[in-house]
Motif scaffolding. Sequence first.
Motif, mmCIF file in Angstrom:
data_model
loop_
_atom_site.group_PDB
_atom_site.id
_atom_site.type_symbol
_atom_site.label_atom_id
_atom_site.label_comp_id
_atom_site.label_asym_id
_atom_site.label_seq_id
_atom_site.Cartn_x
_atom_site.Cartn_y
_atom_site.Cartn_z
ATOM 1 N N SER A 162 76.628 64.846 -2.235
ATOM 2 C CA SER A 162 75.585 64.240 -1.290
ATOM 3 C C SER A 162 74.286 65.181 -0.843
ATOM 4 C CB SER A 162 76.352 63.579 -0.019
ATOM 5 O OG SER A 162 76.746 64.714 0.698
ATOM 6 N N GLN A 163 74.743 66.422 -0.937
ATOM 7 C CA GLN A 163 73.899 67.280 -0.310
ATOM 8 C C GLN A 163 72.699 67.794 -1.575
ATOM 9 O OE1 GLN A 163 74.209 68.407 3.169
ATOM 10 N NE2 GLN A 163 75.297 66.657 2.776
ATOM 11 N N ILE A 164 73.485 67.787 -2.848
ATOM 12 C CA ILE A 164 72.567 67.787 -3.908
ATOM 13 C C ILE A 164 71.482 66.655 -4.014
ATOM 14 C CG2 ILE A 164 72.315 67.748 -6.368
ATOM 15 C CD1 ILE A 164 74.831 69.507 -6.365
ATOM 16 N N LEU A 165 71.917 65.439 -3.754
ATOM 17 C CA LEU A 165 70.950 64.366 -3.613
ATOM 18 C C LEU A 165 69.912 64.558 -2.626
ATOM 19 C CD1 LEU A 165 73.503 61.122 -4.306
ATOM 20 C CD2 LEU A 165 71.919 62.283 -6.018
ATOM 21 N N VAL A 166 70.185 64.877 -1.459
ATOM 22 C CA VAL A 166 69.377 65.117 -0.535
ATOM 23 C C VAL A 166 68.351 66.095 -0.781
ATOM 24 C CG1 VAL A 166 68.837 66.051 1.804
ATOM 25 C CG2 VAL A 166 70.950 64.584 1.566
ATOM 26 N N ALA A 167 68.986 67.497 -1.371
ATOM 27 C CA ALA A 167 67.837 68.298 -1.673
ATOM 28 C C ALA A 167 66.662 67.835 -2.806
ATOM 29 C CB ALA A 167 68.671 69.430 -2.630
ATOM 30 N N VAL A 168 67.044 66.952 -3.549
ATOM 31 C CA VAL A 168 66.057 66.276 -4.497
ATOM 32 C C VAL A 168 65.241 65.506 -3.779
ATOM 33 C CG1 VAL A 168 65.743 64.860 -6.589
ATOM 34 C CG2 VAL A 168 67.921 66.358 -6.481
ATOM 35 N N ALA A 169 65.517 64.659 -2.735
ATOM 36 C CA ALA A 169 64.909 63.849 -1.905
ATOM 37 C C ALA A 169 63.725 64.670 -1.103
ATOM 38 C CB ALA A 169 65.942 63.090 -0.859
ATOM 39 N N ILE A 170 64.375 65.968 -0.698
ATOM 40 C CA ILE A 170 63.553 66.716 0.075
ATOM 41 C C ILE A 170 62.094 67.107 -0.725
ATOM 42 C CG2 ILE A 170 63.266 69.249 0.909
ATOM 43 C CD1 ILE A 170 65.961 69.249 1.576
ATOM 44 N N CYS A 171 62.234 67.076 -1.783
ATOM 45 C CA CYS A 171 61.069 67.447 -2.967
ATOM 46 C C CYS A 171 59.945 66.211 -2.721
ATOM 47 C CB CYS A 171 61.269 67.556 -4.229
ATOM 48 S SG CYS A 171 62.516 68.938 -4.596
ATOM 49 N N PHE A 172 60.489 64.887 -2.715
ATOM 50 C CA PHE A 172 59.583 63.649 -2.591
ATOM 51 C C PHE A 172 59.180 63.864 -1.082
ATOM 52 C CE2 PHE A 172 62.105 62.295 -6.246
ATOM 53 C CZ PHE A 172 61.159 61.882 -7.039
ATOM 54 N N ASP A 173 59.734 64.246 -0.147
ATOM 55 C CA ASP A 173 59.473 64.111 1.174
ATOM 56 C C ASP A 173 58.259 65.245 1.493
ATOM 57 O OD1 ASP A 173 61.004 62.133 2.219
ATOM 58 O OD2 ASP A 173 62.734 63.327 3.130
ATOM 59 N N LEU A 174 58.488 66.313 1.109
ATOM 60 C CA LEU A 174 57.487 67.448 0.929
ATOM 61 C C LEU A 174 56.031 66.819 0.398
ATOM 62 C CD1 LEU A 174 59.630 70.555 0.719
ATOM 63 C CD2 LEU A 174 58.675 69.695 2.791
ATOM 64 N N LEU A 175 56.218 66.346 -0.641
ATOM 65 C CA LEU A 175 55.066 65.678 -1.547
ATOM 66 C C LEU A 175 54.355 64.724 -0.893
ATOM 67 C CD1 LEU A 175 53.570 66.164 -3.942
ATOM 68 C CD2 LEU A 175 55.211 64.353 -5.111
ATOM 69 N N SER A 176 55.079 63.787 0.024
ATOM 70 C CA SER A 176 54.441 62.451 0.514
ATOM 71 C C SER A 176 53.442 62.734 1.340
ATOM 72 C CB SER A 176 55.681 61.574 0.980
ATOM 73 O OG SER A 176 56.305 62.493 2.342
ATOM 74 N N PHE A 177 53.664 63.551 2.387
ATOM 75 C CA PHE A 177 52.307 63.651 3.442
ATOM 76 C C PHE A 177 51.311 64.505 2.920
ATOM 77 C CE2 PHE A 177 55.540 61.317 5.989
ATOM 78 C CZ PHE A 177 54.701 59.976 6.365
ATOM 79 N N GLN A 178 51.234 65.179 1.708
ATOM 80 C CA GLN A 178 50.300 65.884 1.489
ATOM 81 C C GLN A 178 49.076 65.049 0.524
ATOM 82 O OE1 GLN A 178 50.073 69.069 2.830
ATOM 83 N NE2 GLN A 178 51.857 68.146 3.468
ATOM 84 N N PHE A 179 49.433 63.741 0.468
ATOM 85 C CA PHE A 179 48.554 62.699 -0.266
ATOM 86 C C PHE A 179 47.791 62.137 1.020
ATOM 87 C CE2 PHE A 179 51.844 62.495 -3.311
ATOM 88 C CZ PHE A 179 50.875 62.853 -4.570
ATOM 89 N N LYS A 180 46.307 61.621 0.783
ATOM 90 C CA LYS A 180 45.895 61.083 1.780
ATOM 91 C C LYS A 180 45.819 59.549 1.609
ATOM 92 C CE LYS A 180 42.375 60.917 4.939
ATOM 93 N NZ LYS A 180 42.251 59.376 5.077
ATOM 94 N N ASP A 181 46.035 58.974 0.113
ATOM 95 C CA ASP A 181 46.444 57.546 -0.130
ATOM 96 C C ASP A 181 47.774 57.044 0.407
ATOM 97 O OD1 ASP A 181 46.456 55.008 -1.041
ATOM 98 O OD2 ASP A 181 45.780 55.718 -3.092
ATOM 99 N N ARG A 182 47.723 56.095 1.278
ATOM 100 C CA ARG A 182 49.001 55.623 1.992
ATOM 101 C C ARG A 182 50.137 55.033 0.747
ATOM 102 N NH1 ARG A 182 49.821 50.389 2.280
ATOM 103 N NH2 ARG A 182 51.427 50.689 3.900
#
Length: 216
Positions: free
Chosen positions: A50-70
């Motif tokens: 479960s912790q490994i899955l979250v670690a991968v999810a973190i990559c998407f989270d960090l990437l998400s709000f560096q975009f301007k396009d919603r």
Amino acid sequence: MRGISPMENQVQVGPENWGGCYQPQGLKAFRSFVAAVRFFKEKMSAFALSQILVAVAICFDLLSFQFKDRKKIVACLSCSCTLISAHFVLLGQMTAAILLCLATIRFFTSIFTTSKKVMVIFALGSMASTAATFAGFISLISCAGSLLQTTAAFCEHDKRLRELMIVGTSFWVFHNVLVQSPMAVAMELLFMASNIVGYYRYYRKPVLSEVCDTPD
């Protein structure tokens, strides 16, 4: 003595002979993958996975709000929610798991529409899911976070989306502390930090620059 035919002289290659015979690269990769899956299934606890899955999810989270396009923002969040939902299933937190499944569908839907009617449908779905899997105070915390982020997902402008996501994320931080998932706590804190950095880049920094450039 009977001669040996060319066919009899050939090595018969089947699944039982894969270990000692030449294998195509694709087959080797597949067998390595199967071996890895078996290893993780046998050796790794549900908590560790479960912790490994979250670690991968973190990559998407960090990437998400560096975009301007919603649309790009919510696409990244949709991928993240899929992984986080699986993480909650492994931890036995079914209310949170179902809410994150709804969040995956919700974020994907919000790429194409910001209809308030659709938002209400997802909000009602979150409340119904919470009621069906109710496990006390912890279910209420996850529901509150889900409702705030549902409202955020259907905002037409990314500024309001970011603001509501910050508040909604604070509820999920509290929830993940209660379920004792350290990687999930770290993920939500990093997610919030990424959101705040993106908010500053696009909205606070330009305002501060204008103030500084304004002549007295």
